[in-house]
Design a protein around this motif. Structure first.
Motif, PDB file in Angstrom:
ATOM      1  N   SER A 109       0.826  -1.204   0.000  1.00  0.00           N
ATOM      2  CA  SER A 109       0.000   0.000   0.000  1.00  0.00           C
ATOM      3  C   SER A 109       0.864   1.261   0.000  1.00  0.00           C
ATOM      4  CB  SER A 109      -0.910  -0.009   1.227  1.00  0.00           C
ATOM      5  OG  SER A 109      -1.713   1.129   1.252  1.00  0.00           O
ATOM      6  N   HIS A 110       1.850   1.291   0.857  1.00  0.00           N
ATOM      7  CA  HIS A 110       2.728   2.456   0.955  1.00  0.00           C
ATOM      8  C   HIS A 110       3.526   2.662  -0.325  1.00  0.00           C
ATOM      9  CE1 HIS A 110       6.441   4.629   2.066  1.00  0.00           C
ATOM     10  NE2 HIS A 110       5.577   5.368   2.731  1.00  0.00           N
ATOM     11  N   GLN A 111       4.114   1.616  -0.841  1.00  0.00           N
ATOM     12  CA  GLN A 111       4.925   1.727  -2.057  1.00  0.00           C
ATOM     13  C   GLN A 111       4.079   2.131  -3.254  1.00  0.00           C
ATOM     14  OE1 GLN A 111       8.332   1.613  -2.413  1.00  0.00           O
ATOM     15  NE2 GLN A 111       8.172   1.671  -0.191  1.00  0.00           N
ATOM     16  N   PHE A 112       2.904   1.568  -3.362  1.00  0.00           N
ATOM     17  CA  PHE A 112       2.034   1.891  -4.490  1.00  0.00           C
ATOM     18  C   PHE A 112       1.634   3.361  -4.453  1.00  0.00           C
ATOM     19  CE2 PHE A 112      -1.472   1.938  -7.368  1.00  0.00           C
ATOM     20  CZ  PHE A 112      -1.138   0.973  -8.304  1.00  0.00           C
ATOM     21  N   LYS A 113       1.246   3.846  -3.286  1.00  0.00           N
ATOM     22  CA  LYS A 113       0.840   5.253  -3.174  1.00  0.00           C
ATOM     23  C   LYS A 113       2.028   6.181  -3.419  1.00  0.00           C
ATOM     24  CE  LYS A 113      -1.706   8.645  -0.653  1.00  0.00           C
ATOM     25  NZ  LYS A 113      -2.625   8.936   0.392  1.00  0.00           N
ATOM     26  N   THR A 114       3.189   5.819  -2.925  1.00  0.00           N
ATOM     27  CA  THR A 114       4.381   6.634  -3.140  1.00  0.00           C
ATOM     28  C   THR A 114       4.729   6.692  -4.621  1.00  0.00           C
ATOM     29  OG1 THR A 114       5.236   6.084  -0.952  1.00  0.00           O
ATOM     30  CG2 THR A 114       6.829   6.890  -2.551  1.00  0.00           C
ATOM     31  N   TYR A 115       4.612   5.574  -5.290  1.00  0.00           N
ATOM     32  CA  TYR A 115       5.004   5.488  -6.700  1.00  0.00           C
ATOM     33  C   TYR A 115       3.984   6.139  -7.629  1.00  0.00           C
ATOM     34  CZ  TYR A 115       7.377   3.454 -10.741  1.00  0.00           C
ATOM     35  OH  TYR A 115       8.060   3.271 -11.905  1.00  0.00           O
ATOM     36  N   THR A 116       2.682   5.988  -7.333  1.00  0.00           N
ATOM     37  CA  THR A 116       1.643   6.485  -8.248  1.00  0.00           C
ATOM     38  C   THR A 116       0.974   7.771  -7.777  1.00  0.00           C
ATOM     39  OG1 THR A 116      -0.147   5.258  -7.187  1.00  0.00           O
ATOM     40  CG2 THR A 116       1.058   4.139  -8.969  1.00  0.00           C
ATOM     41  N   GLY A 117       1.056   8.060  -6.477  1.00  0.00           N
ATOM     42  CA  GLY A 117       0.382   9.235  -5.951  1.00  0.00           C
ATOM     43  C   GLY A 117      -1.066   8.985  -5.583  1.00  0.00           C
ATOM     44  N   MET A 118      -1.531   7.748  -5.725  1.00  0.00           N
ATOM     45  CA  MET A 118      -2.917   7.443  -5.344  1.00  0.00           C
ATOM     46  C   MET A 118      -2.969   6.080  -4.655  1.00  0.00           C
ATOM     47  SD  MET A 118      -5.003   6.335  -8.830  1.00  0.00           S
ATOM     48  CE  MET A 118      -4.871   7.918  -9.562  1.00  0.00           C
ATOM     49  N   PRO A 119      -3.955   5.922  -3.758  1.00  0.00           N
ATOM     50  CA  PRO A 119      -4.100   4.627  -3.087  1.00  0.00           C
ATOM     51  C   PRO A 119      -4.402   3.510  -4.093  1.00  0.00           C
ATOM     52  CG  PRO A 119      -5.422   6.314  -2.003  1.00  0.00           C
ATOM     53  CD  PRO A 119      -4.926   6.904  -3.289  1.00  0.00           C
ATOM     54  N   LEU A 120      -3.968   2.320  -3.773  1.00  0.00           N
ATOM     55  CA  LEU A 120      -4.144   1.170  -4.656  1.00  0.00           C
ATOM     56  C   LEU A 120      -5.603   0.952  -5.024  1.00  0.00           C
ATOM     57  CD1 LEU A 120      -2.975  -1.319  -6.095  1.00  0.00           C
ATOM     58  CD2 LEU A 120      -3.179  -2.549  -3.934  1.00  0.00           C
ATOM     59  N   ILE A 121      -6.499   0.990  -4.057  1.00  0.00           N
ATOM     60  CA  ILE A 121      -7.915   0.723  -4.351  1.00  0.00           C
ATOM     61  C   ILE A 121      -8.488   1.780  -5.293  1.00  0.00           C
ATOM     62  CG2 ILE A 121      -8.828   1.883  -2.295  1.00  0.00           C
ATOM     63  CD1 ILE A 121     -10.203  -1.329  -3.920  1.00  0.00           C
ATOM     64  N   GLN A 122      -8.076   3.026  -5.124  1.00  0.00           N
ATOM     65  CA  GLN A 122      -8.538   4.092  -6.017  1.00  0.00           C
ATOM     66  C   GLN A 122      -8.032   3.852  -7.439  1.00  0.00           C
ATOM     67  OE1 GLN A 122      -7.368   8.004  -4.719  1.00  0.00           O
ATOM     68  NE2 GLN A 122      -8.291   9.010  -6.473  1.00  0.00           N
ATOM     69  N   PHE A 123      -6.795   3.410  -7.555  1.00  0.00           N
ATOM     70  CA  PHE A 123      -6.215   3.092  -8.858  1.00  0.00           C
ATOM     71  C   PHE A 123      -6.998   1.970  -9.536  1.00  0.00           C
ATOM     72  CE2 PHE A 123      -3.275   0.604 -11.459  1.00  0.00           C
ATOM     73  CZ  PHE A 123      -2.743   1.582 -12.298  1.00  0.00           C
ATOM     74  N   ILE A 124      -7.318   0.920  -8.786  1.00  0.00           N
ATOM     75  CA  ILE A 124      -8.047  -0.225  -9.338  1.00  0.00           C
ATOM     76  C   ILE A 124      -9.444   0.199  -9.789  1.00  0.00           C
ATOM     77  CG2 ILE A 124      -9.104  -2.449  -8.753  1.00  0.00           C
ATOM     78  CD1 ILE A 124      -6.596  -2.910  -6.937  1.00  0.00           C
ATOM     79  N   ILE A 125     -10.135   0.973  -8.982  1.00  0.00           N
ATOM     80  CA  ILE A 125     -11.478   1.430  -9.350  1.00  0.00           C
ATOM     81  C   ILE A 125     -11.422   2.268 -10.621  1.00  0.00           C
ATOM     82  CG2 ILE A 125     -13.388   2.942  -8.659  1.00  0.00           C
ATOM     83  CD1 ILE A 125     -12.892   1.900  -5.758  1.00  0.00           C
ATOM     84  N   LYS A 126     -10.446   3.152 -10.708  1.00  0.00           N
ATOM     85  CA  LYS A 126     -10.298   3.996 -11.893  1.00  0.00           C
ATOM     86  C   LYS A 126     -10.037   3.136 -13.138  1.00  0.00           C
ATOM     87  CE  LYS A 126      -8.264   8.451 -12.851  1.00  0.00           C
ATOM     88  NZ  LYS A 126      -9.452   9.153 -12.504  1.00  0.00           N
ATOM     89  N   LYS A 127      -9.160   2.142 -13.028  1.00  0.00           N
ATOM     90  CA  LYS A 127      -8.886   1.244 -14.160  1.00  0.00           C
ATOM     91  C   LYS A 127     -10.143   0.483 -14.567  1.00  0.00           C
ATOM     92  CE  LYS A 127      -5.451   0.460 -15.825  1.00  0.00           C
ATOM     93  NZ  LYS A 127      -4.884   1.023 -17.034  1.00  0.00           N
ATOM     94  N   ARG A 128     -10.911   0.015 -13.586  1.00  0.00           N
ATOM     95  CA  ARG A 128     -12.143  -0.715 -13.879  1.00  0.00           C
ATOM     96  C   ARG A 128     -13.167   0.189 -14.560  1.00  0.00           C
ATOM     97  NH1 ARG A 128     -12.614  -4.424  -8.362  1.00  0.00           N
ATOM     98  NH2 ARG A 128     -11.438  -6.168  -9.245  1.00  0.00           N
ATOM     99  N   LEU A 129     -13.282   1.414 -14.086  1.00  0.00           N
ATOM    100  CA  LEU A 129     -14.237   2.354 -14.685  1.00  0.00           C
ATOM    101  C   LEU A 129     -13.854   2.699 -16.120  1.00  0.00           C
ATOM    102  CD1 LEU A 129     -14.874   4.716 -11.651  1.00  0.00           C
ATOM    103  CD2 LEU A 129     -16.534   3.179 -12.735  1.00  0.00           C
ATOM    104  N   ILE A 130     -12.581   2.890 -16.380  1.00  0.00           N
ATOM    105  CA  ILE A 130     -12.132   3.192 -17.744  1.00  0.00           C
ATOM    106  C   ILE A 130     -12.412   2.006 -18.663  1.00  0.00           C
ATOM    107  CG2 ILE A 130     -10.090   3.601 -19.172  1.00  0.00           C
ATOM    108  CD1 ILE A 130      -9.029   5.328 -16.780  1.00  0.00           C
ATOM    109  N   ALA A 131     -12.140   0.801 -18.183  1.00  0.00           N
ATOM    110  CA  ALA A 131     -12.418  -0.391 -18.991  1.00  0.00           C
ATOM    111  C   ALA A 131     -13.916  -0.512 -19.270  1.00  0.00           C
ATOM    112  CB  ALA A 131     -11.891  -1.643 -18.291  1.00  0.00           C
TER     113      ALA A 131
END
Length: 109
Positions: free
Chosen positions: A43-65
């Motif tokens: 969780s920490h590494q993902f947020k540091t690397y992308t700037g967003m929480p992992l779950i938010q990233f996954i939801i965004k990817k799912r919505l775009i798909a």
């Protein structure tokens, strides 16, 4: 923060796994288990690397798909289920929040 090639490699693995498994369980627990690391570290590494929480990233990817599927003519309910949303009501709310239109309104543009 300094990132090593190893960090980039692991992020690429997470990213590819998420993209290839949008309809599957992509919980923090499941991803940490697959990567053999702790949930907090992932969780920490993902947020540091992308700037967003992992779950938010996954939801965004799912919505775009789902949006792309709806654009191509797929019924919203089918897109919802294929993209890993198990509840149409939650999908509808998230879709409208992300894109400013409901799935039905979006398809009619």
């Amino acid at each position: 923060m300094f990132y090593t090639k190893l960090h980039e490699y692991f992020f690429t693995l997470y990213y590819e796994y998420i993209n290839e498994n949008l309809s599957q369980d992509l919980s923090l627990e499941k991803l940490a288990e697959i990567c053999f690391i702790s949930k907090s570290y992932l969780s920490h590494q993902f947020k540091t690397y992308t700037g967003m929480p992992l779950i938010q990233f996954i939801i965004k990817k799912r919505l775009i798909a789902a949006r792309n599927m709806i654009r191509s003519g797929m019924p919203a309910m089918d897109a919802c289920m294929l993209c890993g949303f198990n509840d149409y009501s939650n999908f509808h709310k998230a879709f409208k929040k992300e894109f400013g239109k409901s799935p039905k309104e979006f398809r009619n543009i």
